[in-house]
Design a protein around this motif. Structure first.
Motif, PDB file in Angstrom:
ATOM      1  N   PHE A  91      14.468  19.047  44.954  1.00 30.59           N
ATOM      2  CA  PHE A  91      13.042  18.715  44.867  1.00 30.59           C
ATOM      3  C   PHE A  91      12.185  19.739  45.614  1.00 30.59           C
ATOM      4  CE2 PHE A  91      14.080  14.952  42.752  1.00 30.59           C
ATOM      5  CZ  PHE A  91      12.925  14.250  42.412  1.00 30.59           C
ATOM      6  N   ALA A  92      12.662  20.206  46.758  1.00 28.76           N
ATOM      7  CA  ALA A  92      11.903  21.198  47.526  1.00 28.76           C
ATOM      8  C   ALA A  92      11.723  22.486  46.725  1.00 28.76           C
ATOM      9  CB  ALA A  92      12.615  21.486  48.844  1.00 28.76           C
ATOM     10  N   VAL A  93      12.799  22.924  46.057  1.00 29.00           N
ATOM     11  CA  VAL A  93      12.727  24.153  45.252  1.00 29.00           C
ATOM     12  C   VAL A  93      11.768  23.965  44.080  1.00 29.00           C
ATOM     13  CG1 VAL A  93      14.041  25.707  43.771  1.00 29.00           C
ATOM     14  CG2 VAL A  93      15.031  24.911  45.925  1.00 29.00           C
ATOM     15  N   LEU A  94      11.891  22.817  43.380  1.00 27.12           N
ATOM     16  CA  LEU A  94      11.019  22.566  42.230  1.00 27.12           C
ATOM     17  C   LEU A  94       9.554  22.461  42.640  1.00 27.12           C
ATOM     18  CD1 LEU A  94      13.198  20.011  40.229  1.00 27.12           C
ATOM     19  CD2 LEU A  94      12.730  22.376  39.635  1.00 27.12           C
ATOM     20  N   CYS A  95       9.291  21.861  43.800  1.00 27.21           N
ATOM     21  CA  CYS A  95       7.906  21.735  44.274  1.00 27.21           C
ATOM     22  C   CYS A  95       7.289  23.103  44.552  1.00 27.21           C
ATOM     23  CB  CYS A  95       7.848  20.868  45.530  1.00 27.21           C
ATOM     24  SG  CYS A  95       7.934  19.115  45.164  1.00 27.21           S
ATOM     25  N   LEU A 131      18.303  11.279  36.962  1.00 27.53           N
ATOM     26  CA  LEU A 131      19.452  12.026  36.438  1.00 27.53           C
ATOM     27  C   LEU A 131      20.493  12.245  37.528  1.00 27.53           C
ATOM     28  CD1 LEU A 131      20.565  13.386  33.911  1.00 27.53           C
ATOM     29  CD2 LEU A 131      19.536  15.509  34.674  1.00 27.53           C
ATOM     30  N   PHE A 132      20.058  12.642  38.714  1.00 32.23           N
ATOM     31  CA  PHE A 132      21.002  12.820  39.813  1.00 32.23           C
ATOM     32  C   PHE A 132      21.675  11.499  40.178  1.00 32.23           C
ATOM     33  CE2 PHE A 132      18.704  16.821  40.576  1.00 32.23           C
ATOM     34  CZ  PHE A 132      19.767  17.666  40.854  1.00 32.23           C
ATOM     35  N   ALA A 133      20.904  10.412  40.204  1.00 35.62           N
ATOM     36  CA  ALA A 133      21.459   9.104  40.563  1.00 35.62           C
ATOM     37  C   ALA A 133      22.468   8.645  39.527  1.00 35.62           C
ATOM     38  CB  ALA A 133      20.333   8.081  40.702  1.00 35.62           C
ATOM     39  N   ALA A 162      31.410  13.596  43.747  1.00 33.00           N
ATOM     40  CA  ALA A 162      30.205  13.266  42.990  1.00 33.00           C
ATOM     41  C   ALA A 162      29.073  14.243  43.293  1.00 33.00           C
ATOM     42  CB  ALA A 162      29.765  11.832  43.292  1.00 33.00           C
ATOM     43  N   GLN A 163      28.877  14.554  44.581  1.00 34.53           N
ATOM     44  CA  GLN A 163      27.792  15.460  44.962  1.00 34.53           C
ATOM     45  C   GLN A 163      28.006  16.866  44.410  1.00 34.53           C
ATOM     46  OE1 GLN A 163      25.208  13.971  46.325  1.00 34.53           O
ATOM     47  NE2 GLN A 163      26.531  12.189  46.175  1.00 34.53           N
ATOM     48  N   ARG A 164      29.238  17.329  44.434  1.00 34.91           N
ATOM     49  CA  ARG A 164      29.548  18.679  43.952  1.00 34.91           C
ATOM     50  C   ARG A 164      29.398  18.777  42.437  1.00 34.91           C
ATOM     51  NH1 ARG A 164      34.345  18.850  45.680  1.00 34.91           N
ATOM     52  NH2 ARG A 164      35.363  18.293  43.729  1.00 34.91           N
ATOM     53  N   GLU A 165      29.860  17.744  41.751  1.00 40.37           N
ATOM     54  CA  GLU A 165      29.942  17.821  40.298  1.00 40.37           C
ATOM     55  C   GLU A 165      28.626  17.491  39.589  1.00 40.37           C
ATOM     56  OE1 GLU A 165      32.431  18.944  38.749  1.00 40.37           O
ATOM     57  OE2 GLU A 165      34.229  18.647  39.944  1.00 40.37           O
ATOM     58  N   MET A 166      27.690  16.847  40.265  1.00 41.07           N
ATOM     59  CA  MET A 166      26.486  16.400  39.560  1.00 41.07           C
ATOM     60  C   MET A 166      25.444  17.505  39.419  1.00 41.07           C
ATOM     61  SD  MET A 166      24.404  14.092  42.329  1.00 41.07           S
ATOM     62  CE  MET A 166      23.564  14.835  43.735  1.00 41.07           C
ATOM     63  N   ILE A 167      25.579  18.595  40.162  1.00 43.48           N
ATOM     64  CA  ILE A 167      24.506  19.595  40.221  1.00 43.48           C
ATOM     65  C   ILE A 167      24.345  20.355  38.899  1.00 43.48           C
ATOM     66  CG2 ILE A 167      23.752  21.713  41.350  1.00 43.48           C
ATOM     67  CD1 ILE A 167      25.071  20.662  43.922  1.00 43.48           C
ATOM     68  N   LEU A 168      25.433  20.881  38.338  1.00 37.44           N
ATOM     69  CA  LEU A 168      25.330  21.700  37.125  1.00 37.44           C
ATOM     70  C   LEU A 168      24.764  20.924  35.936  1.00 37.44           C
ATOM     71  CD1 LEU A 168      25.762  24.356  35.652  1.00 37.44           C
ATOM     72  CD2 LEU A 168      28.156  23.689  35.261  1.00 37.44           C
ATOM     73  N   PRO A 169      25.290  19.733  35.586  1.00 32.73           N
ATOM     74  CA  PRO A 169      24.698  18.999  34.455  1.00 32.73           C
ATOM     75  C   PRO A 169      23.215  18.703  34.652  1.00 32.73           C
ATOM     76  CG  PRO A 169      26.777  17.994  35.103  1.00 32.73           C
ATOM     77  CD  PRO A 169      26.429  18.990  36.167  1.00 32.73           C
ATOM     78  N   SER A 170      22.835  18.376  35.888  1.00 29.42           N
ATOM     79  CA  SER A 170      21.436  18.025  36.152  1.00 29.42           C
ATOM     80  C   SER A 170      20.521  19.227  35.999  1.00 29.42           C
ATOM     81  CB  SER A 170      21.312  17.438  37.562  1.00 29.42           C
ATOM     82  OG  SER A 170      22.135  16.291  37.708  1.00 29.42           O
ATOM     83  N   LEU A 171      20.952  20.380  36.495  1.00 34.34           N
ATOM     84  CA  LEU A 171      20.108  21.576  36.408  1.00 34.34           C
ATOM     85  C   LEU A 171      19.961  22.065  34.971  1.00 34.34           C
ATOM     86  CD1 LEU A 171      21.180  23.631  39.557  1.00 34.34           C
ATOM     87  CD2 LEU A 171      19.131  22.242  39.229  1.00 34.34           C
ATOM     88  N   GLN A 191      23.661  11.943  48.840  1.00 36.26           N
ATOM     89  CA  GLN A 191      22.984  12.256  47.581  1.00 36.26           C
ATOM     90  C   GLN A 191      21.539  12.657  47.831  1.00 36.26           C
ATOM     91  OE1 GLN A 191      23.350  10.005  43.706  1.00 36.26           O
ATOM     92  NE2 GLN A 191      21.304   9.354  44.285  1.00 36.26           N
ATOM     93  N   TYR A 192      20.866  11.945  48.709  1.00 35.14           N
ATOM     94  CA  TYR A 192      19.457  12.251  48.960  1.00 35.14           C
ATOM     95  C   TYR A 192      19.289  13.614  49.627  1.00 35.14           C
ATOM     96  CZ  TYR A 192      18.392   7.426  47.682  1.00 35.14           C
ATOM     97  OH  TYR A 192      18.261   6.247  46.999  1.00 35.14           O
ATOM     98  N   LYS A 193      20.288  14.064  50.383  1.00 31.48           N
ATOM     99  CA  LYS A 193      20.220  15.413  50.955  1.00 31.48           C
ATOM    100  C   LYS A 193      20.229  16.466  49.852  1.00 31.48           C
ATOM    101  CE  LYS A 193      22.540  14.364  55.351  1.00 31.48           C
ATOM    102  NZ  LYS A 193      23.788  14.565  56.140  1.00 31.48           N
ATOM    103  N   VAL A 194      21.158  16.299  48.897  1.00 30.51           N
ATOM    104  CA  VAL A 194      21.260  17.255  47.788  1.00 30.51           C
ATOM    105  C   VAL A 194      19.999  17.225  46.936  1.00 30.51           C
ATOM    106  CG1 VAL A 194      22.554  17.872  45.705  1.00 30.51           C
ATOM    107  CG2 VAL A 194      23.778  17.099  47.752  1.00 30.51           C
ATOM    108  N   VAL A 195      19.555  16.012  46.586  1.00 32.44           N
ATOM    109  CA  VAL A 195      18.359  15.869  45.749  1.00 32.44           C
ATOM    110  C   VAL A 195      17.129  16.416  46.472  1.00 32.44           C
ATOM    111  CG1 VAL A 195      16.841  14.204  44.618  1.00 32.44           C
ATOM    112  CG2 VAL A 195      19.312  13.899  44.503  1.00 32.44           C
TER     113      VAL A 195
END
Length: 667
Positions: free
Chosen positions: A36-40, A148-150, A553-562, A28-32
């Motif tokens: 975070f890098a993109v948003l920064c 949100l990701f967590a 979980a890692q695959r499915e959490m990205i779209l709702p969070s973005l 999870q922390y890899k995906v997050v």
């Protein structure tokens, strides 16, 4: 950690859960980290310090999840071992392990908030103070994004494992919930910690930080709008929520040591033990905050104190209301169990109706709390009421984080084939944990509503301040002078905010369905291809089930969070401030009611199943293994994503949209 972890089998089981939990967190922390890098990179073009504040908010939120998860997974076997000695020993180990999560959340949040203020005020000498509070809100946005990701990822993970374990193991194969023959049993135990320790901790970390930051921003902006030169009064209003939160940390620690019970305690007595600690901390906040506010020298100290009391009382009412609608000691949950006589369909209908009915008291409570806190010291009162509600978070979160530890302890006892009395004690703690988890979700949703409202108010105040002092426009209203229900931009925003809540829930529930489907197929495959599993001659492939939940979980959490990050920005660009206000208002009102409904319906379905499993009223309601029991398992399975994925994730959605809107002001 000094407590005995039990025999070799108990240690092996606990180690498997630890490894699965840490593997999930690493992924999870890899995906997050990528997000975070993109948003920064985007934030660098807004203001120099914003990316760093954003990163620290996300870092400390993630660190809380890591430390809380590590403690919880280390405590499960130790709780089982303590249960061999007695109920009180097991309660102490599990509850104090859960208290680690509660205390690091409040500790790191206050450390980060005060640290950033000192850096901006003294090191960078940022001036004026309203500008500091806006920059500090970007710290809250980092915490919100991580939360949100967590929450979404953890909710998808835990429910995929839970549904697979229940439907194939309990319903189809007819084996107990924590039977070691169930291939999904380790993934299920990992999921309890992923969802209700790391996920809940990140959720409330964000509410806690958000309420303090929004209140500070409200106080500073309101004073600065009247008298820009009165720096001393601005500092007093800025520091008040931090002082209240600091008192709460000390009193939460005292409350934690007040929690103890006696051997052979009933469920009511166990709940009383936890409430004794929570209520003791709340009374302490009410008593100590008044003289400290007087010492601080605020001009409207009695009104502010009244708002704090309002927040404390509102939190207690919402918690009790949730208990009434989700605990099987009360009629709503028993009514669901009664409907099991006619099958799963009526169980589901009754559960949805109970969830809808349960929204009335929390909504009325929040409405009354907002009215009282607003008419005492104004918008600042709404924020300080949210701080008051969350002031005892150190112990309140402990009651929630302790639940998965007790649940895992019961699974450990079952898989290690310990004496029946050990499982009976852990089951008592687990049943208590289900109720505290439900009340914890209600508390989290209620605090989210007040926090989001405070953030919305902070958004307005910061715009007003910017117009008066930065753009040099003599106005006390927001841009356009047309933020009314007659403005189509506001109406469009309202509809979009309401739709966001439902669409977000749809995405997360479908995600659970897809991941759970993959888990069901895997468990069926193992039973089919390895017939020795059911005879106890072959060991299931636990690691494969853990992997399915993690990847899903890692695959499915990205779209709702973005979506939660992108929509407020898009609405602001197209429909201006009026559209954003409509979006935030629609998301807040609809999301709050929907979250309460889903969380309570799910909790009631779960406890209706457990009520039948107890077998104390089997003549009227049926018993474990009966058709009535199977009907409630179906209801519980439907309720799993309600209470542990979609419902709780809405808390963060409504706060994150407000955070994103406020942070856009920095540019």
């Amino acid at each position: 950690m000094k407590q005995d972890e039990g025999n070799e089998t108990m240690r092996e089981i606990a180690q498997s859960v630890r490894e699965g939990a840490m593997a999930y967190l690493r992924q999870q922390y890899k995906v997050v980290g990528i997000v975070f890098a993109v948003l920064c990179l985007i934030f660098i073009f807004m203001a120099f310090v914003v990316p760093f504040a954003f990163l620290t908010g996300g870092f400390f939120s993630g660190l809380c999840g890591f430390l809380g998860m590590k403690t919880a997974t280390n405590a499960s076997a130790r709780t089982t071992s303590a249960a061999m000695q007695g109920l009180n020993a097991a309660l102490k180990v599990s509850f104090r392990a859960g208290a680690v999560m509660g205390l690091i959340v409040v500790g790191f949040a206050l450390l980060d908030i005060t640290g950033w203020f000192l850096i901006l005020y003294y090191l960078f000498q940022v001036n004026p103070l309203p500008q500091i509070t806006v920059i500090m809100l970007s710290f809250g946005m980092g915490a919100s994004t991580q939360a949100l990701f967590a929450r979404v990822g953890g909710g998808i993970y835990t429910k995929a494992a839970d549904v697979g374990a229940d439907l194939v193991g309990k319903v189809e194969a007819g084996i107990p919930e924590d039977d070691p023959r169930n291939p999904a049993v380790i993934a299920d135990n990992v999921g309890d910690n992923v969802g209700d320790v790391a996920g809940m901790g990140a959720d409330l970390y964000e509410s806690y930080a958000g309420s303090i930051l929004a209140t500070a921003a409200l106080g500073v902006a309101a004073i600065a709008a009247r008298d820009h030169s009165d720096l001393a009064l601005q500092l007093k209003y800025l520091s008040a929520p931090m002082i209240i939160a600091g008192i709460g940390v000390i009193l939460s620690i005292l409350g934690i040591y007040m929690v103890r019970t006696k051997e052979g305690a009933t469920m009511k007595q166990l709940m009383g033990s936890l409430n004794f600690g929570i209520n003791g901390s709340a009374v302490g906040i009410a008593v100590v905050s008044l003289p400290l506010l007087m010492y601080l020298g605020l001009p409207n100290v009695w009104q502010i104190w009244g708002a704090i009391i309002t927040g404390l009382v509102a939190g207690l009412i919402i918690g009790k209301s949730t208990e009434v609608f989700t605990s099987h000691d009360y009629s709503p949950t028993r009514a669901i169990a009664k409907q099991a006589q006619t099958g799963p369909a009526t169980v589901i209908i009754e559960g949805i109706a109970v969830g809808m009915e349960s929204t009335a008291i929390p909504v009325i409570t929040i409405a009354v709390a907002v009215a009282i806190s607003y008419y005492l010291p104004g918008l600042y009162g709404v924020g300080i009421a949210a701080v008051g509600m969350l002031a005892t978070l150190g112990i309140t979160l402990a009651t929630d984080a302790y639940g998965p530890i007790a649940d895992n302890a019961g699974g450990n006892a079952e898989m290690a084939k310990l004496d029946k009395s050990v499982r009976e004690r852990t089951d008592q703690l687990d049943a208590l944990g289900n109720t505290t988890a439900a009340t914890g979700k209600g508390f989290a949703i209620g605090s989210a509503a007040l926090t989001a409202l405070a953030l919305l108010a902070a958004y307005l105040e910061e715009i007003r301040y910017g117009l008066i002092h930065l753009a040099h426009k003599d106005t006390l209203i927001i841009p356009g002078e047309d933020v009314t229900l007659m403005n189509p931009k506001v109406l469009i925003g309202l509809f979009m905010g309401a739709a966001m809540a439902f669409y977000f829930c749809a995405l997360t529930m479908k995600a659970v369905g897809r991941s759970a489907g993959a888990m069901v197929e895997e468990v069926r495959r193992q039973f089919r291809e390895k017939p020795g599993i059911m005879r106890g001659e072959e060991k299931p492939d636990y690691a494969r089930c853990v992997e399915i939940s993690t990847v899903g979980a890692q695959r499915e959490m990205i779209l709702p969070s973005l979506i939660a990050l992108v929509v407020p920005v898009a609405v602001g660009l197209i429909f201006d401030v009026a559209g954003v206000l409509g979006l935030l208002a629609g998301g807040l009102t609809t999301g709050f009611v929907l979250a309460i409904m889903m969380a309570n319906a799910g909790g009631a379905w779960d406890n209706a199943k457990k009520f039948i499993e107890e077998g104390k009223h089997k003549d009227e309601y049926g018993e474990k293994g009966s058709e009535q029991h199977k009907a409630t398992i179906v209801g519980d399975t439907v309720g799993d994503p309600f209470k542990d994925t979609s419902g709780p994730s809405l808390n963060i959605l409504i706060k994150l949209m407000s955070m994103v809107s406020s942070c856009s002001l920095v540019s």
